[in-house]
Design an enzyme around this catalytic site. Structure first.
Site, PDB file in Angstrom:
ATOM      1  N   ASP A 181      37.802  38.054  23.551  1.00  0.00           N
ATOM      2  CA  ASP A 181      39.116  38.622  23.871  1.00  0.00           C
ATOM      3  C   ASP A 181      40.185  37.588  24.173  1.00  0.00           C
ATOM      4  OD1 ASP A 181      38.263  37.637  26.291  1.00  0.00           O
ATOM      5  OD2 ASP A 181      37.717  39.589  27.117  1.00  0.00           O
TER       6      ASP A 181
ATOM      7  N   GLU B 268      30.933  41.027  20.774  1.00  0.00           N
ATOM      8  CA  GLU B 268      31.295  41.480  22.122  1.00  0.00           C
ATOM      9  C   GLU B 268      32.409  42.525  22.037  1.00  0.00           C
ATOM     10  OE1 GLU B 268      31.230  38.497  25.613  1.00  0.00           O
ATOM     11  OE2 GLU B 268      33.307  39.179  25.614  1.00  0.00           O
TER      12      GLU B 268
ATOM     13  N   ARG C 188      44.033  34.862  34.850  1.00  0.00           N
ATOM     14  CA  ARG C 188      45.492  34.783  34.839  1.00  0.00           C
ATOM     15  C   ARG C 188      46.150  35.842  35.739  1.00  0.00           C
ATOM     16  NH1 ARG C 188      48.467  32.310  30.215  1.00  0.00           N
ATOM     17  NH2 ARG C 188      46.440  31.459  29.661  1.00  0.00           N
TER      18      ARG C 188
HETATM   19  C1  UD1 Z   1      41.549  31.100  28.368  1.00  0.00           C
HETATM   20  C2  UD1 Z   1      41.573  32.547  27.859  1.00  0.00           C
HETATM   21  C3  UD1 Z   1      40.743  33.447  28.754  1.00  0.00           C
HETATM   22  C4  UD1 Z   1      39.348  32.901  28.940  1.00  0.00           C
HETATM   23  C5  UD1 Z   1      39.446  31.467  29.458  1.00  0.00           C
HETATM   24  C6  UD1 Z   1      38.079  30.869  29.570  1.00  0.00           C
HETATM   25  C7  UD1 Z   1      43.584  33.393  26.760  1.00  0.00           C
HETATM   26  C8  UD1 Z   1      44.941  33.955  26.939  1.00  0.00           C
HETATM   27  N1  UD1 Z   1      42.938  33.032  27.889  1.00  0.00           N
HETATM   28  O1  UD1 Z   1      42.257  31.065  29.624  1.00  0.00           O
HETATM   29  O2  UD1 Z   1      40.652  34.728  28.138  1.00  0.00           O
HETATM   30  O3  UD1 Z   1      38.646  33.712  29.851  1.00  0.00           O
HETATM   31  O4  UD1 Z   1      40.212  30.683  28.543  1.00  0.00           O
HETATM   32  O5  UD1 Z   1      38.086  29.699  30.333  1.00  0.00           O
HETATM   33  O6  UD1 Z   1      43.112  33.275  25.655  1.00  0.00           O
HETATM   34  N2  UD1 Z   1      43.138  23.111  29.836  1.00  0.00           N
HETATM   35  C9  UD1 Z   1      42.816  21.794  29.655  1.00  0.00           C
HETATM   36  N3  UD1 Z   1      41.635  21.479  29.022  1.00  0.00           N
HETATM   37  C10 UD1 Z   1      40.765  22.412  28.595  1.00  0.00           C
HETATM   38  C11 UD1 Z   1      41.091  23.771  28.814  1.00  0.00           C
HETATM   39  C12 UD1 Z   1      42.285  24.113  29.421  1.00  0.00           C
HETATM   40  O7  UD1 Z   1      43.564  20.900  30.022  1.00  0.00           O
HETATM   41  O8  UD1 Z   1      39.712  22.073  28.048  1.00  0.00           O
HETATM   42  C13 UD1 Z   1      44.426  23.455  30.499  1.00  0.00           C
HETATM   43  C14 UD1 Z   1      45.637  23.169  29.585  1.00  0.00           C
HETATM   44  O9  UD1 Z   1      46.725  22.753  30.366  1.00  0.00           O
HETATM   45  C15 UD1 Z   1      45.910  24.549  28.965  1.00  0.00           C
HETATM   46  C16 UD1 Z   1      45.629  25.423  30.162  1.00  0.00           C
HETATM   47  O10 UD1 Z   1      44.474  24.851  30.785  1.00  0.00           O
HETATM   48  O11 UD1 Z   1      47.222  24.698  28.476  1.00  0.00           O
HETATM   49  C17 UD1 Z   1      45.414  26.878  29.883  1.00  0.00           C
HETATM   50  O12 UD1 Z   1      44.475  27.092  28.836  1.00  0.00           O
HETATM   51  P1  UD1 Z   1      44.478  28.533  28.100  1.00  0.00           P
HETATM   52  O13 UD1 Z   1      43.371  28.558  27.105  1.00  0.00           O
HETATM   53  O14 UD1 Z   1      45.833  28.871  27.605  1.00  0.00           O
HETATM   54  O15 UD1 Z   1      44.176  29.549  29.282  1.00  0.00           O
HETATM   55  P2  UD1 Z   1      42.896  29.721  30.182  1.00  0.00           P
HETATM   56  O16 UD1 Z   1      43.353  30.084  31.553  1.00  0.00           O
HETATM   57  O17 UD1 Z   1      41.991  28.573  30.012  1.00  0.00           O
END
Ligand code: UD1
Ligand code: UDP
Length: 372
Positions: A96, A118, A213
């Protein structure tokens, strides 16, 4: 041989899709091709390394502090040329996330059939989890085949009018990943990173993860205050918390929880050391979907720090929904610490999410659907 394009981008998708890629690789009916959006970078790479998956396409899309709109449009723009070049017989997406929905939409525009792993999870509230609940609904609308983890998930899809001949109960591939990794640890074949971690955490500990989030802001502050209060009241226990890399998580966690002698804030872990940590924990505080599915297989009680869960099957067994209120998180944690019968009832629950054979079941269903 049927060409199957597997597209994923975040840590949980990787954990649940790597066993699928492995299963298709050893199956002569299929030619799997892996495309990662790298919506996550470091947390994705940890999992690819562990399962020895080298993607044929790495779109490298993560930006620090990325927005939902920006990421969604970049994924559609970047996955489309891969679809045009590979011309797969089908695409597989999982779960998702933004990668799930945006990749499925790109495939829909290219007339490529979509298999959704899933499928059928719902809270019924499009704001919780946000934006995942809507990603699920939208992905269902455009997918051709729906691989539901449980009978309940299948019923949900049928009630929404999805044709029954395209909805299959397969279990969740997270259990394929979990059992593979747990068996490796039990055979003593684990990495030096896992061994070092086990040596580091000798004292009894509570394991924590959190990143949703919809909890950012007051909800997340309240979660951190509960963990702080728990650590202060129970110096005999450690709290081990691998902190998600999202800056909206890092900031409150480090501000509220740094400096406590029995709170260990550590970097996100690869899956093998994390499974080892779950196995040795007393219980788990989390808002993670995947951890709710895994912990009952390991006999670990889970307190879910969310107001709603789409994973109802585990409730009243090994999983309790406790919300984000600090007092409630603290009191439910203390009940697990103090009440041995309550603890045992939760620890003995049976896992409703799978038996470790999900990926081979999905491979057979794909072969049927595609005439492979
Ligand atoms: C995302 C998914 C969420 C999932 C989660 C698992 C969406 C909208 N959200 O949320 O459904 O449950 O992943 O963990 O698809 N970042 C890093 N390195 C990484 C990963 C993240 O630096 O390896 C930081 C970056 O600044 C990035 C931010 O985290 O921009 C947010 O990552 P994002 O994938 O947009 O949202 P998540 O909260 O990780
Ligand atoms: N996990 C991991 N390392 C960690 C924390 C979690 O490998 O440091 C695993 C966990 O076992 C589960 C998955 O990551 O399989 C859950 O990912 P996350 O909580 O990021 O996302 P969600 O499941 O909520 O979508």
């Amino acid at each position: 041989m049927k060409k199957i394009l597997l597209v994923f981008g975040t840590r949980p998708e990787a954990i649940k899709m790597c066993p699928m890629a492995q299963a298709l690789r050893t199956d002569s009916r299929f030619q799997p091709i892996v495309c990662v959006t790298a919506q996550h970078r470091q947390m994705l790479d940890q999992i690819l390394d562990l399962f020895a998956i080298k993607p044929e396409y790495d779109l490298n899309l993560m930006l620090p502090g990325q927005t939902l709109a920006g990421l969604t449009s970049r994924i559609i723009d970047s996955v489309t040329p891969v679809l045009k070049e590979v011309r797969p017989d089908a695409i597989l997406v999982q779960g998702d996330t933004t990668t799930t929905f945006a990749s499925a939409l790109a495939a829909f525009y290219e007339n490529v059939p979509i298999g959704h792993l899933e499928a059928g999870l719902r809270t019924g509230d499009i704001r919780a989890p946000f934006p995942e609940e809507m990603n699920r609904v939208l992905t269902t609308r455009i997918a051709s085949w729906h691989f539901a983890a449980t009978p309940r998930n299948r019923e949900t899809l049928l009630a929404e009018g999805v044709p029954s001949e395209n909805v299959f109960v397969t279990g969740n591939s997270v259990i394929d990943a979990l059992l593979q990794v747990r068996d490796r640890i039990q055979r003593g074949e684990c990495s030096s990173e896992t061994a070092a971690l086990m040596a580091r955490f000798q004292k009894p500990y509570i394991l924590v993860t959190g990143h949703r989030r919809e909890s950012f802001g007051t909800g997340f502050e309240s979660i951190c205050q509960a963990i702080r209060a728990l650590a202060v009241k129970h110096p005999e226990l450690d709290v081990v918390y691998p902190v998600h890399l999202n800056p909206n998580v890092q900031e409150p966690v480090r501000r509220i929880l740094s400096g406590l002698p029995n709170v260990q804030l550590i970097e996100p872990l690869s899956y093998e050391p994390f499974v080892a940590l779950m196995c040795r924990s007393k219980f788990i505080l989390t808002d993670s979907g995947g951890v709710q599915e895994e912990a009952p297989s390991l006999g670990k009680p889970v307190l879910v720090m969310r107001d709603k869960t789409e994973r109802q099957e585990g409730l009243n067994g090994g999983v309790r929904l406790v919300g984000t209120d600090a007092a409630r998180i603290l009191s439910e944690s203390e009940k697990l610490i103090a009440d041995a019968d309550h603890y045992r009832r939760m620890a003995e629950a049976i896992n409703p999410y799978g038996d470790g054979q999900t990926c081979s079941r999905i491979a057979d269903l794909l072969a049927q659907k595609l005439g492979a």
